[in-house]
Enzyme design. Structure first.
Site, PDB file in Angstrom:
ATOM      1  N   ASP A  16      27.156 -62.432  36.555  1.00 16.97           N
ATOM      2  CA  ASP A  16      26.250 -61.671  36.517  1.00 16.97           C
ATOM      3  C   ASP A  16      25.529 -61.259  37.958  1.00 16.97           C
ATOM      4  OD1 ASP A  16      23.709 -61.710  34.209  1.00 16.97           O
ATOM      5  OD2 ASP A  16      22.959 -63.794  35.690  1.00 16.97           O
ATOM      6  N   LYS A  17      24.237 -61.236  38.399  1.00 14.62           N
ATOM      7  CA  LYS A  17      23.614 -60.974  39.239  1.00 14.62           C
ATOM      8  C   LYS A  17      22.930 -62.133  39.544  1.00 14.62           C
ATOM      9  CE  LYS A  17      20.375 -57.970  39.761  1.00 14.62           C
ATOM     10  NZ  LYS A  17      18.643 -59.371  40.532  1.00 14.62           N
TER      11      LYS A  17
END
Length: 845
Positions: free
Chosen positions: A534-535
């Site tokens: 996930d960023k």
């Protein structure tokens, strides 16, 4: 073979009256994506007022009832009170065969749904409370020689702790045992003790080793008298009989337990072979067999005890007492008496007694015991004490401390946010203890192999017993050959090969600030070559900042920012907090209007009301869909320019008028690029970033940290679909915060949560939890998993290789003594090979 669990929906989702609610679908989706869960569906109640039930079909060899419980709790649910969970640390289990015997005896008790035991002395039982009580289970365990470790009183405060290490300077290792319901209202009883007394006896933990040495001494004296000293014939025989008694005592105990279960294990085989030798007058050879076998077992138990104590040492990290200020008085009380909201005073160089946040003083804290961080972390008091007390989960890492960590040179005061039984350290100890009982894929394979192999060996042994009928030899020779084959082919080393490696790997991971929930995640993490990240908060710092404010024509910048701050300060989303924080700084003393009626549009934005007008703040994509009017051309152009610059964008609208756009940027983590490079060195060939941000923003961050694949514009449900697609191409891990990413992590082969020490949900939902909010710990976890998998393979190869060599050798005439020596030697080789994992170091660190 599959098992089925049916749970009343109003019980597991108390706020949901209707089975058709979307929350039920979300829960079904999280469960259905798990490896080992075959089907999840809703069953309507058969009676008029009976509640609907969520029915889960699962493979108990792949996924335990306890793990399903973890996932459900992590989704905001709780299991029905009908199911009890008993997790105990016990004496009386010294090796894997004994653990398997205990588990099988428990499974025969009416009302026991699931039972697991480990060679580390952990027993975990799932049971039906309507049919069985915890007291009855404890009584049954006592009847089969398994006793909960006795409680201890508080120990004196440790002095002279080495601030650079995670190990206690003094004290005996112990681990809390727990008994609790699945409704989240846990009762914790500390079953604490020192080193495990695997077999009990007058010499305690050393009984088996001492008995083995006494057996060897009597054997040696008897043999010397028989060969070298003129003496009555009965004297050496008497000494050999004594050797039989000492060498066969513990073996006889285990053989009796196995025969009760109608199991024909190695212990029984040894006794049969020794008894046969005695019947034929070969007392010395029978005594030698029992000496070698008992000595091998004693050394095996000692080696496994080392791995067990590495885990038990975790529980010793937290102090037993705390200095508390209540009103104007200070007093030292047991940590069990601490209440949420208490103020604890921590002096320099002392261990912190409870999870909480700083309210006074500054210091640097050595968090290595819990998070594995190598350098002390600076801590400061919270700015807004009442707000922190009201929402302790939102307190930043710089203000938060954990039980078991070591204070630096400053005197600090903390407010307690968790009871001692719910601290991050207590949860880690509990979960690591339970992880010991979870079987890995290789262990399930070896169990299946043994079920086929052992009957085959018995059939071969029976055939060899009648070799004298075909071959011209006395029955004595045929009998010895058959016993030698039986001993040589017994898969003792195979039985311990995987559990010993898993136990050592889980213990080493926990000591390094990584919680691995059993052998399955440990092996899977070591075998995959793709990781999805996930960023926000994973590859980036998770602290976005306002970079651009673009008001629409005719709108003042201050008006735009004030309205955005008024709405976003009601939300806990990272972007909302950034807008509220940075926007307030931009406004200075300008008054901020009051916003009410906050509503969340999941994955898109929020709505609220100011002075009767509806305010909408969110992504550009939400405007122009689902009945929401599209953006003005002016705003669309502004958004496009911001995204070209790699900005995350939010549009603010009042009623049907666009007020403007706000651009934010989250900086990549400092360790991200180096971490990804290290992962490539370890063999991770594919890394993917998934994000709810615009595709161009996602690609800009991915390029900066060194990731080739970036998937943007994803809603939460889209992230789940993306992980499912990746899993369709092979094994994949998902790295996130364990909260917003929980559904996607649940659908990955391995879900990895970062910063789990501060999040109960992350601890519950993740397969692997990085306790520190530090991406640099990921290569350590992957490297350790790869080493564990490699050692498991080595152990299985050695175990089967020795059997493959010994069986034909014994058929061709190798004696029982050498066969036993090689057999026990291979067992010790695999155990000590597994113990190498306790010294694992990340070479890239």
């Amino acid at each position: 073979m599959s098992a089925k669990l049916c749970l009343d929906i109003p019980v597991i989702l108390p706020e949901i009256p209707d089975a058709a609610d979307a929350c039920v679908d979300r829960l079904k989706g999280e469960l259905a994506g798990r490896p080992g869960i075959e089907q999840v569906h809703v069953v309507k109640g058969t009676e008029p007022n009976a509640p609907a039930q969520l029915c889960v079909h699962y493979d108990p060899d792949t996924l335990s009832l306890a793990r399903i419980n973890d996932i459900v709790i992590g989704a905001g649910a709780r299991l029905t009170e009908s199911y009890g969970h008993l997790a105990l640390n016990v004496d009386g289990i010294g090796h894997q065969r004994r653990a398997r015997s205990v588990a099988e005896q428990l499974l025969r008790v009416k009302g026991v749904q699931e039972a697991e035991a480990s060679a580390a002395g952990t027993v975990r039982i799932e049971f039906d409370r309507s049919a069985l009580s915890e007291e009855a289970l404890r009584s049954f365990l006592g009847q089969i020689g398994i006793h909960e470790r006795p409680k201890r009183g508080p120990k004196p405060r440790a002095a002279g702790l080495d601030r650079g290490t995670a190990e206690p300077a003094t004290g005996d290792a112990h681990t809390p045992g727990e008994a609790h319901d699945h409704d989240g209202d846990h009762e914790h009883g500390d079953a604490e003790g020192g080193h495990g007394h695997a077999h009990g006896g007058i010499f305690g933990a050393n009984s088996e080793l001492i008995f083995a040495l006494l057996c060897g001494a009597l054997l040696g004296i008897g043999f010397a008298i028989e060969k070298l000293v003129p003496a009555p014939a009965w004297l050496p025989i008497a000494l050999f009989v004594g050797a039989y008694g000492f060498g066969g005592y513990f073996t006889m105990r285990e053989a009796i337990d196995n025969l009760r279960l109608k199991r024909f294990e190695i212990d029984t085989l040894m006794l049969v072979a020794a008894a046969g030798a005695a019947a034929l007058g070969a007392w010395a050879e029978g005594a030698l067999l029992l000496f070698l076998f008992s000595l091998g077992h004693a050394l095996e138990h000692y080696a496994m005890g080392r791995a067990k104590r590495a885990i038990e040492a975790l529980a010793e990290l937290a102090p037993d007492t705390a200095l508390v200020r209540r009103g104007d008085e200070q007093s030292e009380i047991p940590v069990e008496e601490l209440q949420i909201g208490d103020t604890v005073i921590v002096k320099p160089d002392e261990r912190i007694a409870a999870d909480g946040f700083l309210i006074k003083g500054t210091s640097s804290v050595n968090q290595a015991p819990v998070t594995g961080e190598s350098m002390p972390v600076d801590k400061r008091p919270v700015m807004d004490h009442p707000a922190a007390s009201a929402a302790p989960d939102t307190v930043e890492a710089a203000n938060r401390v954990f039980a078991g960590t070591i204070n630096g040179s400053g005197l600090i005061e903390i407010e307690v946010t968790r009871k001692s039984t719910d601290s991050a350290l207590a949860k880690v100890v509990k979960m690591v203890s339970e992880a010991e009982t979870q079987r890995s894929p290789t262990q399930r394979f070896t169990d299946r192999f043994e079920r086929i192999f052992v009957p085959s060996v018995l059939a071969l042994t029976v055939a060899l017993l009648f070799a004298w009928v075909i071959v011209d030899e006395p029955f004595r020779d045929s009998f010895y050959r058959a016993m030698a084959v039986l001993v040589a082919a017994s898969p003792c080393a195979l039985a311990i090969a995987t559990p010993s490696a898993v136990l050592s790997g889980v213990a080493r991971a926990a000591r390094g600030g990584v919680l691995v929930k059993g052998g399955g995640p440990l092996e899977n993490l070591g075998s995959l070559n793709a990781i999805a990240f996930d960023k926000t908060g994973t590859l980036t710092e998770g602290r976005p900042q306002i970079t651009d404010v673009i008001p629409a024509e005719g709108v003042e910048e201050e008006e735009l920012v004030a309205i955005a701050v008024a709405v976003e300060k009601l939300s806990n989303h990272p972007l909302a907090r950034a807008i509220a924080r940075d926007g307030a700084e931009r406004l200075g003393e300008r008054p901020i209007p009051t916003a009410t009626d906050l509503g969340s549009l999941t994955g898109r934005g929020v709505t609220a009301r100011i002075d009767g007008d509806q305010i909408t703040i969110g992504k550009a994509e939400m405007f122009g869909s689902d009945g929401v009017a599209p953006l003005s051309p002016e705003m669309a152009d502004a958004i496009a320019k911001l995204r070209e610059g790699g900005r995350t964008t939010m549009v603010v609208r009042r009623g049907d008028k666009d007020l403007g756009a706000i651009g934010l940027m989250d900086t990549p983590r400092e360790a991200a690029k180096a971490t990804l490079a290290r992962l490539r060195e370890l063999g991770i060939t594919r890394m993917i970033m998934i994000s709810g941000d615009n595709q161009k923003v996602a690609e800009a961050i991915a390029s900066e940290v060194g990731i080739d694949e970036a998937i943007g514009d994803l809603m939460p449900e889209d992230k789940v679909d993306a992980i499912k697609r990746l899993r369709g191409e092979g094994k994949v891990a998902m790295v996130g915060d364990g909260v917003n990413d929980a559904p996607a992590m649940a659908n990955a082969t391995v879900g990895i949560a970062m910063g789990a020490a501060g999040s109960d949900v992350a601890l519950e939902t993740a397969d692997v939890a990085l306790m520190a909010d530090d991406l640099a710990h990921l290569p350590f976890a992957v490297g350790l998993s790869r080493s564990t998998r490699r050692i498991i393979r080595q152990n299985v190869f050695v175990s089967l290789g020795v059997v493959a060599v010994l069986v034909p050798a014994t058929i061709l005439g190798l004696g029982i003594g050498p066969a036993v020596a090689a057999h026990e030697g291979s067992t010790l080789v695999v155990v000590f090979n597994a113990l190498r994992l306790l010294a694992y170091k990340d070479r890239g660190a």
